[in-house]
Design a protein around this motif. Structure first.
Motif, PDB file in Angstrom:
ATOM      1  N   ASP A 265       0.848  -1.195   0.000  1.00 51.54           N
ATOM      2  CA  ASP A 265       0.000   0.000   0.000  1.00 51.54           C
ATOM      3  C   ASP A 265       0.884   1.246   0.000  1.00 51.54           C
ATOM      4  O   ASP A 265       2.120   1.150  -0.088  1.00 51.54           O
ATOM      5  CB  ASP A 265      -0.978  -0.020   1.177  1.00 51.54           C
ATOM      6  CG  ASP A 265      -0.294   0.072   2.541  1.00 51.54           C
ATOM      7  OD1 ASP A 265       0.908   0.440   2.603  1.00 51.54           O
ATOM      8  OD2 ASP A 265      -0.958  -0.229   3.553  1.00 51.54           O
ATOM      9  N   ASP A 266       0.274   2.418   0.137  1.00 46.82           N
ATOM     10  CA  ASP A 266       1.029   3.673   0.068  1.00 46.82           C
ATOM     11  C   ASP A 266       1.973   3.857   1.245  1.00 46.82           C
ATOM     12  O   ASP A 266       2.890   4.682   1.192  1.00 46.82           O
ATOM     13  CB  ASP A 266       0.063   4.861  -0.006  1.00 46.82           C
ATOM     14  CG  ASP A 266      -0.671   4.922  -1.342  1.00 46.82           C
ATOM     15  OD1 ASP A 266      -0.162   4.326  -2.316  1.00 46.82           O
ATOM     16  OD2 ASP A 266      -1.741   5.564  -1.405  1.00 46.82           O
ATOM     17  N   ASN A 267       1.741   3.093   2.318  1.00 48.68           N
ATOM     18  CA  ASN A 267       2.605   3.176   3.502  1.00 48.68           C
ATOM     19  C   ASN A 267       3.598   2.015   3.563  1.00 48.68           C
ATOM     20  O   ASN A 267       4.189   1.759   4.614  1.00 48.68           O
ATOM     21  CB  ASN A 267       1.744   3.194   4.777  1.00 48.68           C
ATOM     22  CG  ASN A 267       0.868   4.432   4.845  1.00 48.68           C
ATOM     23  OD1 ASN A 267       1.324   5.552   4.585  1.00 48.68           O
ATOM     24  ND2 ASN A 267      -0.405   4.244   5.185  1.00 48.68           N
ATOM     25  N   ASN A 269       3.067  -1.119   3.499  1.00 49.68           N
ATOM     26  CA  ASN A 269       2.593  -2.326   4.166  1.00 49.68           C
ATOM     27  C   ASN A 269       2.220  -3.378   3.129  1.00 49.68           C
ATOM     28  O   ASN A 269       1.640  -3.048   2.091  1.00 49.68           O
ATOM     29  CB  ASN A 269       1.373  -2.014   5.042  1.00 49.68           C
ATOM     30  CG  ASN A 269       1.689  -1.023   6.143  1.00 49.68           C
ATOM     31  OD1 ASN A 269       2.673  -1.171   6.857  1.00 49.68           O
ATOM     32  ND2 ASN A 269       0.861   0.011   6.269  1.00 49.68           N
ATOM     33  N   LEU A 271       0.123  -6.000   1.329  1.00 51.23           N
ATOM     34  CA  LEU A 271      -1.320  -6.211   1.211  1.00 51.23           C
ATOM     35  C   LEU A 271      -1.631  -7.692   1.009  1.00 51.23           C
ATOM     36  O   LEU A 271      -0.817  -8.436   0.435  1.00 51.23           O
ATOM     37  CB  LEU A 271      -1.871  -5.407   0.036  1.00 51.23           C
ATOM     38  CG  LEU A 271      -1.863  -3.881   0.218  1.00 51.23           C
ATOM     39  CD1 LEU A 271      -2.140  -3.179  -1.105  1.00 51.23           C
ATOM     40  CD2 LEU A 271      -2.888  -3.463   1.259  1.00 51.23           C
ATOM     41  N   ALA A 275      -6.008  -7.727  -2.982  1.00 52.23           N
ATOM     42  CA  ALA A 275      -6.019  -6.270  -2.816  1.00 52.23           C
ATOM     43  C   ALA A 275      -5.099  -5.609  -3.837  1.00 52.23           C
ATOM     44  O   ALA A 275      -4.035  -6.145  -4.173  1.00 52.23           O
ATOM     45  CB  ALA A 275      -5.587  -5.895  -1.400  1.00 52.23           C
ATOM     46  N   GLY A 277      -2.470  -2.854  -5.183  1.00 51.13           N
ATOM     47  CA  GLY A 277      -1.406  -2.029  -4.625  1.00 51.13           C
ATOM     48  C   GLY A 277      -0.210  -1.961  -5.553  1.00 51.13           C
ATOM     49  O   GLY A 277      -0.240  -2.456  -6.681  1.00 51.13           O
ATOM     50  N   ARG A 278       0.844  -1.338  -5.063  1.00 45.11           N
ATOM     51  CA  ARG A 278       2.065  -1.169  -5.845  1.00 45.11           C
ATOM     52  C   ARG A 278       2.811  -2.496  -5.970  1.00 45.11           C
ATOM     53  O   ARG A 278       2.965  -3.212  -4.990  1.00 45.11           O
ATOM     54  CB  ARG A 278       2.971  -0.130  -5.180  1.00 45.11           C
ATOM     55  CG  ARG A 278       2.375   1.262  -5.166  1.00 45.11           C
ATOM     56  CD  ARG A 278       2.826   2.077  -3.964  1.00 45.11           C
ATOM     57  NE  ARG A 278       4.263   2.025  -3.788  1.00 45.11           N
ATOM     58  CZ  ARG A 278       4.862   1.887  -2.609  1.00 45.11           C
ATOM     59  NH1 ARG A 278       4.137   1.757  -1.508  1.00 45.11           N
ATOM     60  NH2 ARG A 278       6.180   1.869  -2.521  1.00 45.11           N
TER      61      ARG A 278
END
Length: 420
Positions: A265-267, A269, A271, A275, A277-278
């Motif tokens: 995720d953007d922080n 973490n 996923l 989900a 995410g990056r």
């Protein structure tokens, strides 16, 4: 020829896979912390406690001379050197040690072999860009000759040129097509207009492998209909390896043999499966140059059915730098605009291809190539669909062009944000 087992890993046995993977991750990080000054400086120490303590690398970390990024014992003379296309906006030169580079090719050969393609004998119809200078052009043509492939230059895709392409398929015994998605789709649309199935003219054709650009389901159906063969989606990065490749069941199987894939995720973490995410990737074998927790710049989803031995890429959503920021503050993948527009703009076959550019927070340009100009009704339908799926009040201008601008490599960037 018997097809290789898609489930089989050539590097890691099934038993104790998690332990082996943990060991390979530990080994590659330890190696670079001890032998690579650039990575030492990034981490700030020569040991690490947990995997999540390691920093996320991006292309901007590589904006320095390659010689400063190589590990001890490696020089420009004993590594494989190449450069990325820069489609993400941050091109850079990278290196692989020769063993890691050999593993990349072993992976490519294995994956294509799933679909009956033998790199030693199969004849490739190659839809890629090519250097336009004399020396670069001759060099690439010679490599094509050695690689048993015939290159169709994709910088001019007018009907006159596509007619020449068609003649080559009538006279050459191609085994497979490989190249950029947008160019191959344009060729399929040309065949559709002429009511031609390519395999009828080129019976040796077995499969089409598309790469580098998004392939939508509707386009895949078009390709399979007009080519008369199955279509395989490839996802890779030149600095890493093949990242995912569709197997014979149509599943986008992730390369878990030479790479370790995380979705963050953007922080930063991790996923869970399912989900979005990056996509962050670690190269497990490249000792010449560190790619450890490397943010490739894409957004994707690993399927909930994934297991460590066989991760499955459920969806590749787009690039992180292709996010549209809207007046309401909403952020949306730029390909959402492209997809919604595409569902309307190509209904009658008039529009060959198009790109969308965000020029202001509320303003978008749609550049397109077509036989006739879009009419008011079509424009209103597009605007209404975008208002429904995204938000109201956006401003659009429609610009008809003879041909669309492609990158130096020949790729077509379908959505571009010009916002700073």
């Amino acid at each position: 020829m018997q097809k290789p087992n898609c489930e089989k890993s050539n590097l890691f046995p099934n038993k104790n896979l998690k332990l082996l993977l943990k060991k390979k991750k530990q080994e590659i990080v330890d190696y670079h912390l001890k032998n690579n000054h650039s990575y030492q400086n990034l981490v700030g120490k020569i040991t690490f406690n947990t995997w999540n303590d390691l920093p996320i690398m991006t292309k901007k970390d590589f904006q320095k001379p390659l010689i400063e990024r190589l590990s001890k014992g490696f020089s420009l003379k004993n590594v494989y050197v190449n450069k990325t296309s820069g489609s993400s906006g941050d091109p850079f030169i990278f290196a692989k040690d020769k063993f890691s580079h050999a593993l990349t090719w072993a992976n490519i050969i294995n994956r294509f072999g799933w679909h009956g393609i033998d790199f030693n004998s199969s004849y490739q119809a190659r839809f890629y860009g090519i250097p336009l200078d004399f020396i670069g052009n001759r060099k690439e043509r010679f490599k094509d000759f050695l690689g048993n492939r015939f290159r169709f230059s994709i910088f001019d895709l007018s009907d006159v040129v596509l007619e020449v392409f068609l003649k080559e398929f009538k006279t050459r015994k191609f085994d497979y097509i490989n190249g950029y998605t947008s160019s191959i789709i344009l060729f399929a649309k040309f065949l559709q207009q002429k009511n031609i199935v390519l395999k009828d003219l080129c019976p040796t054709l077995k499969v089409c492998v598309v790469t580098s650009e998004m392939l939508f389901e509707g386009d895949k159906i078009l390709l399979e209909k007009q080519f008369g063969v199955s279509v395989v989606n490839e996802y890779g990065a030149s600095e890493l390896d093949l990242i995912a490749f569709q197997n014979t069941k149509g599943v986008w199987q992730v390369n878990s043999e030479t790479l370790f894939i995380e979705i963050l995720d953007d922080n930063n973490n991790v996923l869970p499966y399912g989900a979005a995410g990056r996509i962050v990737i670690t190269s497990l074998f490249n000792k010449a140059h560190p790619f450890i927790r490397y943010d490739i710049g894409d957004i994707g989803i690993l399927d909930e059915k994934s297991i460590p031995k066989k991760p499955i890429l459920q969806q590749l959503i787009g690039r992180t730098n292709d996010i549209a920021v809207l007046p309401s503050g909403k952020k949306s993948p730029g390909l959402t605009f492209y997809y919604v527009t595409k569902s309307i703009i190509e209904d009658d076959g008039n529009v060959k291809e198009f790109v969308i550019k965000q020029t202001k927070i509320d303003t978008f340009e749609i550049e397109y190539v077509s036989k006739i100009e879009l009419n008011l009704e079509q424009i209103q339908k597009i605007e209404a669909a975008i208002a429904l799926y995204l938000e109201k009040g956006l401003i659009f201008s429609f610009i008809r062009k003879e041909k669309l601008e492609r990158s130096k490599s020949g790729k077509l960037k379908q959505f571009v944000s010009l916002l700073k």
